[in-house]
Design a protein around this motif. Structure first.
Motif, PDB file in Angstrom:
ATOM      1  N   GLY A  45       0.817  -1.209   0.000  1.00 10.39           N
ATOM      2  CA  GLY A  45       0.000   0.000   0.000  1.00 10.39           C
ATOM      3  C   GLY A  45       0.848   1.255   0.000  1.00 10.39           C
ATOM      4  O   GLY A  45       0.735   2.087   0.904  1.00 10.39           O
ATOM      5  N   LEU A  46       1.704   1.413  -1.003  1.00  5.94           N
ATOM      6  CA  LEU A  46       2.754   2.439  -0.985  1.00  5.94           C
ATOM      7  C   LEU A  46       2.470   3.640  -1.885  1.00  5.94           C
ATOM      8  O   LEU A  46       3.358   4.469  -2.054  1.00  5.94           O
ATOM      9  CB  LEU A  46       4.090   1.808  -1.408  1.00  5.94           C
ATOM     10  CG  LEU A  46       4.570   0.628  -0.561  1.00  5.94           C
ATOM     11  CD1 LEU A  46       5.820   0.028  -1.187  1.00  5.94           C
ATOM     12  CD2 LEU A  46       4.847   1.071   0.862  1.00  5.94           C
ATOM     13  N   GLU A  47       1.284   3.751  -2.447  1.00  6.46           N
ATOM     14  CA  GLU A  47       1.045   4.763  -3.470  1.00  6.46           C
ATOM     15  C   GLU A  47       1.345   6.179  -2.970  1.00  6.46           C
ATOM     16  O   GLU A  47       2.098   6.929  -3.602  1.00  6.46           O
ATOM     17  CB  GLU A  47      -0.406   4.676  -3.945  1.00  6.46           C
ATOM     18  CG  GLU A  47      -0.709   5.589  -5.122  1.00  6.46           C
ATOM     19  CD  GLU A  47       0.140   5.261  -6.347  1.00  6.46           C
ATOM     20  OE1 GLU A  47       0.437   4.071  -6.568  1.00  6.46           O
ATOM     21  OE2 GLU A  47       0.512   6.209  -7.065  1.00  6.46           O
ATOM     22  N   SER A  48       0.773   6.568  -1.843  1.00  5.51           N
ATOM     23  CA  SER A  48       0.952   7.951  -1.372  1.00  5.51           C
ATOM     24  C   SER A  48       2.391   8.198  -0.929  1.00  5.51           C
ATOM     25  O   SER A  48       2.944   9.284  -1.173  1.00  5.51           O
ATOM     26  CB  SER A  48      -0.012   8.246  -0.220  1.00  5.51           C
ATOM     27  OG  SER A  48       0.241   7.396   0.880  1.00  5.51           O
ATOM     28  N   GLU A  49       3.040   7.203  -0.315  1.00  3.71           N
ATOM     29  CA  GLU A  49       4.424   7.388   0.136  1.00  3.71           C
ATOM     30  C   GLU A  49       5.367   7.491  -1.058  1.00  3.71           C
ATOM     31  O   GLU A  49       6.331   8.257  -1.032  1.00  3.71           O
ATOM     32  CB  GLU A  49       4.844   6.242   1.053  1.00  3.71           C
ATOM     33  CG  GLU A  49       4.277   6.313   2.459  1.00  3.71           C
ATOM     34  CD  GLU A  49       2.780   6.141   2.485  1.00  3.71           C
ATOM     35  OE1 GLU A  49       2.269   5.357   1.643  1.00  3.71           O
ATOM     36  OE2 GLU A  49       2.114   6.790   3.303  1.00  3.71           O
ATOM     37  N   ALA A  50       5.082   6.715  -2.106  1.00  2.00           N
ATOM     38  CA  ALA A  50       5.904   6.801  -3.319  1.00  2.00           C
ATOM     39  C   ALA A  50       5.781   8.182  -3.951  1.00  2.00           C
ATOM     40  O   ALA A  50       6.773   8.775  -4.392  1.00  2.00           O
ATOM     41  CB  ALA A  50       5.481   5.719  -4.316  1.00  2.00           C
ATOM     42  N   GLN A  51       4.558   8.712  -3.988  1.00  2.00           N
ATOM     43  CA  GLN A  51       4.351  10.054  -4.544  1.00  2.00           C
ATOM     44  C   GLN A  51       5.089  11.099  -3.726  1.00  2.00           C
ATOM     45  O   GLN A  51       5.679  12.038  -4.275  1.00  2.00           O
ATOM     46  CB  GLN A  51       2.846  10.369  -4.580  1.00  2.00           C
ATOM     47  CG  GLN A  51       2.040   9.487  -5.515  1.00  2.00           C
ATOM     48  CD  GLN A  51       2.348   9.743  -6.983  1.00  2.00           C
ATOM     49  OE1 GLN A  51       2.909  10.771  -7.342  1.00  2.00           O
ATOM     50  NE2 GLN A  51       1.993   8.795  -7.845  1.00  2.00           N
ATOM     51  N   HIS A  66       3.601  -5.240  -2.342  1.00  2.00           N
ATOM     52  CA  HIS A  66       2.978  -6.569  -2.314  1.00  2.00           C
ATOM     53  C   HIS A  66       2.514  -6.848  -0.890  1.00  2.00           C
ATOM     54  O   HIS A  66       3.166  -6.436   0.088  1.00  2.00           O
ATOM     55  CB  HIS A  66       3.986  -7.635  -2.765  1.00  2.00           C
ATOM     56  CG  HIS A  66       3.376  -8.960  -3.070  1.00  2.00           C
ATOM     57  ND1 HIS A  66       3.038  -9.874  -2.095  1.00  2.00           N
ATOM     58  CD2 HIS A  66       3.020  -9.527  -4.257  1.00  2.00           C
ATOM     59  CE1 HIS A  66       2.528 -10.949  -2.662  1.00  2.00           C
ATOM     60  NE2 HIS A  66       2.497 -10.759  -3.976  1.00  2.00           N
ATOM     61  N   ALA A  67       1.402  -7.559  -0.767  1.00  2.00           N
ATOM     62  CA  ALA A  67       0.859  -7.854   0.561  1.00  2.00           C
ATOM     63  C   ALA A  67       1.844  -8.635   1.432  1.00  2.00           C
ATOM     64  O   ALA A  67       1.869  -8.479   2.658  1.00  2.00           O
ATOM     65  CB  ALA A  67      -0.454  -8.640   0.422  1.00  2.00           C
ATOM     66  N   ASP A  68       2.690  -9.463   0.797  1.00  2.00           N
ATOM     67  CA  ASP A  68       3.667 -10.246   1.562  1.00  2.00           C
ATOM     68  C   ASP A  68       4.716  -9.362   2.222  1.00  2.00           C
ATOM     69  O   ASP A  68       5.455  -9.823   3.109  1.00  2.00           O
ATOM     70  CB  ASP A  68       4.383 -11.255   0.646  1.00  2.00           C
ATOM     71  CG  ASP A  68       3.471 -12.391   0.222  1.00  2.00           C
ATOM     72  OD1 ASP A  68       2.326 -12.443   0.706  1.00  2.00           O
ATOM     73  OD2 ASP A  68       3.910 -13.214  -0.603  1.00  2.00           O
ATOM     74  N   LEU A  69       4.805  -8.114   1.766  1.00  2.00           N
ATOM     75  CA  LEU A  69       5.845  -7.214   2.261  1.00  2.00           C
ATOM     76  C   LEU A  69       5.305  -6.217   3.281  1.00  2.00           C
ATOM     77  O   LEU A  69       5.978  -5.238   3.610  1.00  2.00           O
ATOM     78  CB  LEU A  69       6.489  -6.472   1.087  1.00  2.00           C
ATOM     79  CG  LEU A  69       7.087  -7.366  -0.005  1.00  2.00           C
ATOM     80  CD1 LEU A  69       7.456  -6.549  -1.229  1.00  2.00           C
ATOM     81  CD2 LEU A  69       8.312  -8.101   0.529  1.00  2.00           C
ATOM     82  N   TYR A  77      12.196  -9.231   2.065  1.00  2.00           N
ATOM     83  CA  TYR A  77      12.720  -7.921   1.671  1.00  2.00           C
ATOM     84  C   TYR A  77      13.971  -8.063   0.815  1.00  2.00           C
ATOM     85  O   TYR A  77      14.188  -7.296  -0.125  1.00  2.00           O
ATOM     86  CB  TYR A  77      12.989  -7.066   2.906  1.00  2.00           C
ATOM     87  CG  TYR A  77      11.792  -6.244   3.327  1.00  2.00           C
ATOM     88  CD1 TYR A  77      10.556  -6.843   3.529  1.00  2.00           C
ATOM     89  CD2 TYR A  77      11.886  -4.864   3.511  1.00  2.00           C
ATOM     90  CE1 TYR A  77       9.445  -6.106   3.901  1.00  2.00           C
ATOM     91  CE2 TYR A  77      10.780  -4.112   3.880  1.00  2.00           C
ATOM     92  CZ  TYR A  77       9.566  -4.732   4.077  1.00  2.00           C
ATOM     93  OH  TYR A  77       8.471  -3.985   4.438  1.00  2.00           O
ATOM     94  N   ALA A  78      14.804  -9.055   1.130  1.00  2.00           N
ATOM     95  CA  ALA A  78      15.976  -9.295   0.289  1.00  2.00           C
ATOM     96  C   ALA A  78      15.535  -9.754  -1.093  1.00  2.00           C
ATOM     97  O   ALA A  78      16.116  -9.354  -2.118  1.00  2.00           O
ATOM     98  CB  ALA A  78      16.876 -10.339   0.938  1.00  2.00           C
ATOM     99  N   ILE A 174       8.712   3.744 -10.780  1.00  2.00           N
ATOM    100  CA  ILE A 174       8.773   2.463 -11.485  1.00  2.00           C
ATOM    101  C   ILE A 174       8.273   1.385 -10.536  1.00  2.00           C
ATOM    102  O   ILE A 174       8.795   1.232  -9.434  1.00  2.00           O
ATOM    103  CB  ILE A 174      10.215   2.144 -11.925  1.00  2.00           C
ATOM    104  CG1 ILE A 174      10.748   3.252 -12.832  1.00  2.00           C
ATOM    105  CG2 ILE A 174      10.283   0.786 -12.608  1.00  2.00           C
ATOM    106  CD1 ILE A 174      12.225   3.138 -13.134  1.00  2.00           C
ATOM    107  N   ARG A 175       7.265   0.669 -10.955  1.00  2.00           N
ATOM    108  CA  ARG A 175       6.720  -0.410 -10.125  1.00  2.00           C
ATOM    109  C   ARG A 175       7.318  -1.737 -10.557  1.00  2.00           C
ATOM    110  O   ARG A 175       7.230  -2.113 -11.713  1.00  2.00           O
ATOM    111  CB  ARG A 175       5.192  -0.413 -10.206  1.00  2.00           C
ATOM    112  CG  ARG A 175       4.584   0.818  -9.530  1.00  2.00           C
ATOM    113  CD  ARG A 175       3.121   0.995  -9.774  1.00  2.00           C
ATOM    114  NE  ARG A 175       2.611   2.142  -9.031  1.00  2.00           N
ATOM    115  CZ  ARG A 175       2.756   3.406  -9.403  1.00  2.00           C
ATOM    116  NH1 ARG A 175       3.394   3.683 -10.521  1.00  2.00           N
ATOM    117  NH2 ARG A 175       2.279   4.387  -8.653  1.00  2.00           N
ATOM    118  N   THR A 176       7.935  -2.404  -9.599  1.00  2.00           N
ATOM    119  CA  THR A 176       8.653  -3.637  -9.884  1.00  2.00           C
ATOM    120  C   THR A 176       7.881  -4.826  -9.322  1.00  2.00           C
ATOM    121  O   THR A 176       7.432  -4.786  -8.164  1.00  2.00           O
ATOM    122  CB  THR A 176      10.063  -3.588  -9.259  1.00  2.00           C
ATOM    123  OG1 THR A 176      10.756  -2.452  -9.777  1.00  2.00           O
ATOM    124  CG2 THR A 176      10.847  -4.846  -9.567  1.00  2.00           C
ATOM    125  N   ALA A 177       7.745  -5.862 -10.120  1.00  2.00           N
ATOM    126  CA  ALA A 177       7.021  -7.055  -9.665  1.00  2.00           C
ATOM    127  C   ALA A 177       7.818  -7.765  -8.577  1.00  2.00           C
ATOM    128  O   ALA A 177       9.055  -7.720  -8.545  1.00  2.00           O
ATOM    129  CB  ALA A 177       6.785  -7.993 -10.842  1.00  2.00           C
TER     130      ALA A 177
END
Length: 324
Positions: A45-51, A66-69, A77-78, A174-177
């Motif tokens: 849930g990083l949209e606002s923090e990324a902006q 990702h929800a796992d993170l 995280y690694a 850039i959104r990374t899978a």
């Protein structure tokens, strides 16, 4: 030749930590003409923090959402970070010297076979490259270190470098899978957070701290009232924690948290060397103790010899009037 500098930003309570901006400023300090800065944000849930992060001067923001993170796990995280690092081939990677940074940075260094300098409090440039200053022997001495090869991995102690300021431009995001590891040796079932107040001790600008002199759990109430007026965090010595006056999450010292606030107000703290190890790098130290011979006065910039139960309420009232 253009080099890539990577900053691993960190969240706390869903918000960007102040040390993330300080790590970004560290990258700018070593940046040379043509170098690019990538900030990496990992979580859920990083949209606002990324902006928000995109407006602080990085050239690009790489987001792994990702929800796992949602909670930190060194293996997940690694798995999120290392593919980015292998793709960009960084010259330097900057972490906050936080619980996350102190755990993830060595994992990253081992995977990349890179060198690491931890707990950096200052950086300056030289003809031979950036020089990193870090404390030794609980802050009694400092050493200067530099890398002889890359990639460089650095952790930055909170509250020592100026934070990056908004640049007036917006970086691309850039959104990374995320590809989860095939198996995990560590699984986080639940994260229980013990609250120590509204202000994080390690990033607090002002800390009001109590020792055995507070005499009881209730004795911390005047300190909490002063902290509330100043917008400060409340800390404690190990003696106060061992006596059961407050929880260990507040402990500052060699076996507790290391803090570097702008103002540290030590109330009823004698100044044992173990406590000084955690707070002696504070910019201004104010000591309140009825024992004029207490060692804390040897490191204090300002000292008040008196009963903290008389002095602290008076200070609280005066600060309340001044700040009204």
């Amino acid at each position: 030749m253009s080099r890539m500098l990577v900053v691993v930003a960190e969240l706390r309570g869903g918000k960007l930590r102040q040390v993330s901006y300080e790590a970004l400023q560290a990258a700018k300090t070593v940046q040379e003409d043509g170098d690019r800065i990538t900030a990496v944000l990992i979580g859920s849930g990083l949209e606002s923090e990324a902006q928000e992060l995109a407006s602080y001067g990085a050239d690009e923001i790489q987001v792994v959402d990702h929800a796992d993170l949602a909670s930190y796990n060194p293996e997940t995280y690694a798995a999120a970070l290392l593919p980015i690092l292998k793709a960009v081939q960084p010259h330097a990677i900057f972490f906050g010297h936080t619980a996350l940074g102190r755990d993830l940075a060595p994992v990253t260094a081992a995977r990349l076979q890179a060198g690491q300098i931890s707990d950096v409090v200052a950086i300056h440039r030289s003809d031979a490259g950036p020089v990193f200053n870090r404390p030794l022997y609980a802050g009694k001495a400092f050493e200067e270190k530099r890398f002889t090869g890359g990639p460089m991995i650095v952790t930055v102690r909170p509250n020592n470098l100026p934070p990056a300021e908004p640049s007036g431009t917006t970086a691309g995001i850039i959104r990374t899978a995320y590809s989860p590891p095939s198996s995990l040796r560590t699984v986080i079932r639940e994260v229980v957070r013990q609250m120590t107040g509204q202000v994080d001790l390690t990033e607090a600008k002002i800390i009001v701290s109590g020792g055995r002199g507070v005499k009881s759990r209730e004795g911390f109430q005047p300190l909490e009232q002063l902290a509330a007026v100043l917008g400060a965090a409340v800390g404690a010595s190990r003696g106060a924690c061992d006596a059961g006056y407050c929880e260990y999450a507040r402990q500052i010292g060699q076996t507790g948290k290391v803090v570097t606030p702008e103002i540290y107000i030590a109330c009823g703290i004698s100044g044992a060397i173990q406590h000084l190890a955690g707070m002696s790098q504070s910019r201004i130290i104010v000591a309140i103790n009825k024992d004029a011979e207490a060692p804390i006065f040897q490191v204090a910039d300002y000292g008040i010899v008196g009963d903290l139960f008389e002095v602290v309420p008076l200070l609280t009232e005066e600060f309340r009037k001044a700040l009204a």
